[in-house]
Structure formats: C-alpha cells, structure tokens
Design a protein around this motif. Structure first.
Motif, PDB file in Angstrom:
ATOM      1  N   ALA A 169      -4.447  11.837   5.629  1.00  0.00           N
ATOM      2  CA  ALA A 169      -3.287  11.592   4.764  1.00  0.00           C
ATOM      3  C   ALA A 169      -3.277  12.557   3.586  1.00  0.00           C
ATOM      4  N   GLY A 170      -4.447  12.823   3.027  1.00  0.00           N
ATOM      5  CA  GLY A 170      -4.520  13.695   1.864  1.00  0.00           C
ATOM      6  C   GLY A 170      -4.302  15.157   2.170  1.00  0.00           C
ATOM      7  N   THR A 204      -0.913   6.626   5.577  1.00  0.00           N
ATOM      8  CA  THR A 204      -1.194   5.594   4.581  1.00  0.00           C
ATOM      9  C   THR A 204      -0.890   4.209   5.151  1.00  0.00           C
ATOM     10  N   VAL A 236      -3.587   3.223   7.675  1.00  0.00           N
ATOM     11  CA  VAL A 236      -4.817   2.797   6.999  1.00  0.00           C
ATOM     12  C   VAL A 236      -4.665   1.355   6.505  1.00  0.00           C
ATOM     13  N   ILE A 269      -7.846   8.537   5.760  1.00  0.00           N
ATOM     14  CA  ILE A 269      -7.447   8.854   4.389  1.00  0.00           C
ATOM     15  C   ILE A 269      -7.503  10.360   4.152  1.00  0.00           C
ATOM     16  N   ARG A 270      -8.510  11.011   4.717  1.00  0.00           N
ATOM     17  CA  ARG A 270      -8.591  12.464   4.601  1.00  0.00           C
ATOM     18  C   ARG A 270      -7.407  13.148   5.278  1.00  0.00           C
ATOM     19  N   CYS A 311     -11.462   4.548   8.538  1.00  0.00           N
ATOM     20  CA  CYS A 311     -10.496   4.554   7.423  1.00  0.00           C
ATOM     21  C   CYS A 311     -10.683   5.781   6.540  1.00  0.00           C
ATOM     22  N   TYR A 312     -11.931   6.185   6.316  1.00  0.00           N
ATOM     23  CA  TYR A 312     -12.186   7.377   5.497  1.00  0.00           C
ATOM     24  C   TYR A 312     -11.582   8.622   6.128  1.00  0.00           C
ATOM     25  N   THR A 314       1.906  11.995   5.219  1.00  0.00           N
ATOM     26  CA  THR A 314       1.047  11.249   4.300  1.00  0.00           C
ATOM     27  C   THR A 314       1.393   9.768   4.299  1.00  0.00           C
ATOM     28  N   THR A 365       0.826  -1.210   0.000  1.00  0.00           N
ATOM     29  CA  THR A 365       0.000   0.000   0.000  1.00  0.00           C
ATOM     30  C   THR A 365       0.859   1.259   0.000  1.00  0.00           C
TER      31      THR A 365
END
Length: 392
Positions: free
Chosen positions: A318-319, A331, A334, A315-316, A311-312, A327, A176
């Motif tokens: 990380a972004g 990642t 996650v 991910i936000r 997880c969502y 990041t 990943t």
C-alpha cells in the motif's frame, strides 16, 4: 514471455509463502477439529471440500493478480450494483441457522456479504482516488457523503440478515480506509475519539458486569436494538458466569480449550475438548481453539506471526503503490484481514464478544476463503504495477 518474467521478478513471494503455510494450517486444523466426529451440521468430506476451496481460491487469486486493477475504475458501479443485488436476493432465500445469509448453489452455498466487502473496498477506493487526483481536492462532507452511502447500504442489509459479525467487518473497513483518506486532522481525531470512547465504555462494562448486564437487557433487548442472542453474546463476554450452560457455554469452553494447550499443546488428535466434541462449530468460528489446544502456545503464536507478516507485507505494498487507488484498495484488504483475525482469536480468548466471524484462510468455508484470496490477489496486482515506467 518478457511480461511473464517481469511478473515473476516483481511478485511478492513472501506473501505467497505465508499463504501456503496458512493453507497447510487450515487443512490440519480442520482435520483436527473434525476427526472422528459425525455431527449433523458437519459437511460431508469436509477436508476434501476445503482443499477444493483452496484450489479455487488460488486460481482466483492468480487470475486477479495478473489482471490490471486499474481497469476496475471503469466498472466499479457494476461491481457495487451486483453486490447490492445479491444482498437483496438473499432475503428471499430460506433461513439457515436463523439468518438470511446464504444463497444455495446445489451442494454448496454462497454468502453475498463476503462479496459486499470487496465491492465496498473497490467502490470507496475509486471515489477516494478521484478526489485525491482532482485539480482542487475537496475533503469536506458535502463532497464525500457518497462514501457514507457506499458503507451504510451494505452495512444495514448485512445487519438485517442478521449477520452482526459481517456488518462489523464492513464498519472496520470503512473506518480504516477513511482514516487513510482524511486529509484534515479533525476528521481523524474524531474517529480516534470515537474508538477511544467505545474502548472506554468496554473497560467500564467489564469492571461493572452486573450493572452492564441489566443495562443491556433493559435497553438493547427490550427496545429490539439487537437480537436477543446477539445481546446475550455481549452479556456473556462481560460476565461469563451469567449463563454458564447456555449463552456463556461457548466462551467458557473455548477458554478451557485454549488454556489446556499450554506451551506445546496436547498433540494432534489428542485435545480433550476437541476430541470430545465439546466445542460447537469448531471447524468454523472456533477453529483457533483446536489449534491452541493441540499445538499450544507455540503453534498459536506461529499462526499469529504469519498473519502479522502478511499484514506487514500488504502495508508495504500500500505504501509503495504508484497511485492512490491502489493504496486505498490494499488498505481496505488489510483492514478486512486484520479485523477478522483480531475478532475471531479475541473471541476465543475472552478479549472480545463472539460475533460469528471466521478466521481468514483458516476456517472452513468457500465464500470467505475465496474472497480472502481474491482480496490478496488485488493487493498483488497492485504490487506488480508499482513501477510507473517499464521498458521492454
């Protein structure tokens, strides 16, 4: 006080809310899975021990959240070296359930492979960020081969314990993070081609279980590529009727428990398989069966929804991280959580072979639970420092 107010303002309370609900789920599920049981392997006062682990996990998560994750770039070799040392020390410890996976610490025990997950995430994130931030980023193999070393060493040591499930988690984290890191499409396409190839082999194996069983027995077992019990877990996944009373017992009884819950479940402490003690180690690897049987499709779906929200939100984070190091760390976290959720629930529902992976934040255990909380703490530390400039 001003710093405290900023931290509270920037905190991701959705993540914290999800973790509170998962902690409640965990305690209720463990209570349901162990109610009235007196197994030899059942830890004494298990629910109180789990509550203690929850408290320790929350304290560790809070401390790491307040700690500036960017400071890890200076000390990551100590983290990697310490994790590697623990993975070696475990081999001089007595076997437990046939594996050198635990270091005893008085009334408790400690699993070094859990620490290796976080150490690998941090080490790979540092190396990847250094390449991204260099004046002339070089993503060729001659530059990134140390990433393979960071993965292969803990993977091999964990696999030799043997702990196949934990080794697969390390593999999922590596794949990943590398997919996010690789800046040239042929690297990413190669990884996706490999995943597609493995998935294709799995589909063919399920379509032809008898032939696949013979192939596994003649290749993987005879040539000692896998331990016999590991190979037979794959065999019973391909053909659950092959060894219904031995190797295939767990997956068969798990399916019965999950299916018997139907829509709304049989009710707390009313699950037939759960109360009858038909499912071994239900408070760890098979905790989802207790949830599915006693709370049904509705309760199980709510649990899966909580993991999706978690997880969502990660991910936000990380972004929106201010640097690539943050990041990559998030990642990896996650990947750590998502793969374990898929593998654990998938094994109980005949979607994947059983590999002995616990369900994050739900299964009983100190090492895994605390490490999961520490991982989320790292992600929240990244979230608190997403703004490049702060004015007092």
């Amino acid at each position: 006080m001003e710093t405290l107010r900023r931290n509270i303002r920037d905190m991701d309370f959705t993540v914290l809310g999800v973790l509170v609900l998962l902690a409640v789920y965990s305690c209720v599920a463990i209570l349901a899975a162990t109610y009235g049981k007196t197994d030899v392997g059942l830890p004494k006062h298990i629910i109180y021990r789990q509550i203690l682990f929850e408290i320790i996990g929350w304290i560790a998560m809070t401390a790491i959240t307040l700690y500036d994750y960017r400071s890890l770039r200076k000390n990551y070799w100590w983290i990697i070296g310490g994790a590697g040392f623990l993975l070696l020390v475990v081999f001089v410890m007595p076997r437990r359930n046939g594996a050198h996976s635990w270091i005893p610490l008085g009334p408790f025990s400690f699993q070094p492979s859990e620490v290796a997950k976080l150490a690998m995430i941090i080490g790979m994130a540092v190396f990847m960020a250094d390449i991204d931030e260099s004046e002339m980023p070089d993503y060729s193999f001659r530059r990134v081969w140390p990433l393979l070393i960071m993965f292969i060493v803990p993977f091999v040591l964990t696999f030799k314990e043997p702990a196949l499930g934990q080794a697969l988690v390390l593999l999922a984290i590596f794949v990943t993070m590398y997919c996010v890191f690789a800046k040239r499409w042929h690297f990413v396409m190669l990884i996706f081609f490999t995943i597609a190839l493995v998935a294709g082999i799995g589909v063919v194996a399920v379509m032809y279980p008898q032939e696949s069983t013979k192939l596994i027995e003649n290749v993987l077992i005879k040539h000692h590529l896998l331990h016999s019990y590991q190979a037979y877990r794959i065999i019973t996944w391909l053909n659950p009727q092959e060894y219904p009373l031995s190797y295939g017992y767990n997956i068969r009884i798990s399916q019965i428990a999950v299916g018997s819950g139907q829509v709304f479940g049989e009710g707390l402490f009313n699950g037939i398989e759960t109360r009858g003690n038909w499912i071994p180690n239900q408070w760890t690897d098979y905790i989802f069966t207790a949830i599915a049987e006693e709370f049904g499709f509705v309760g199980s779906s709510l649990l899966v929804l909580l993991f999706l929200i978690l997880c969502y939100r990660l991910i936000r984070i990380a972004g929106t991280s201010q640097d690539s190091f943050g990041t990559y760390i998030v990642t990896g976290i996650v990947a750590l959580i998502a793969f374990q959720v898929f593998e654990n629930i998938g094994a109980d529902m005949y979607l994947s072979p059983s590999t002995g992976i616990t369900l994050p934040f739900i299964s009983y255990g100190g090492s895994s639970l605390v490490i999961d909380y520490m991982g989320v703490g790292l992600a929240l530390s990244v979230a608190l420092r997403r703004k490049k400039l702060r004015f007092n």
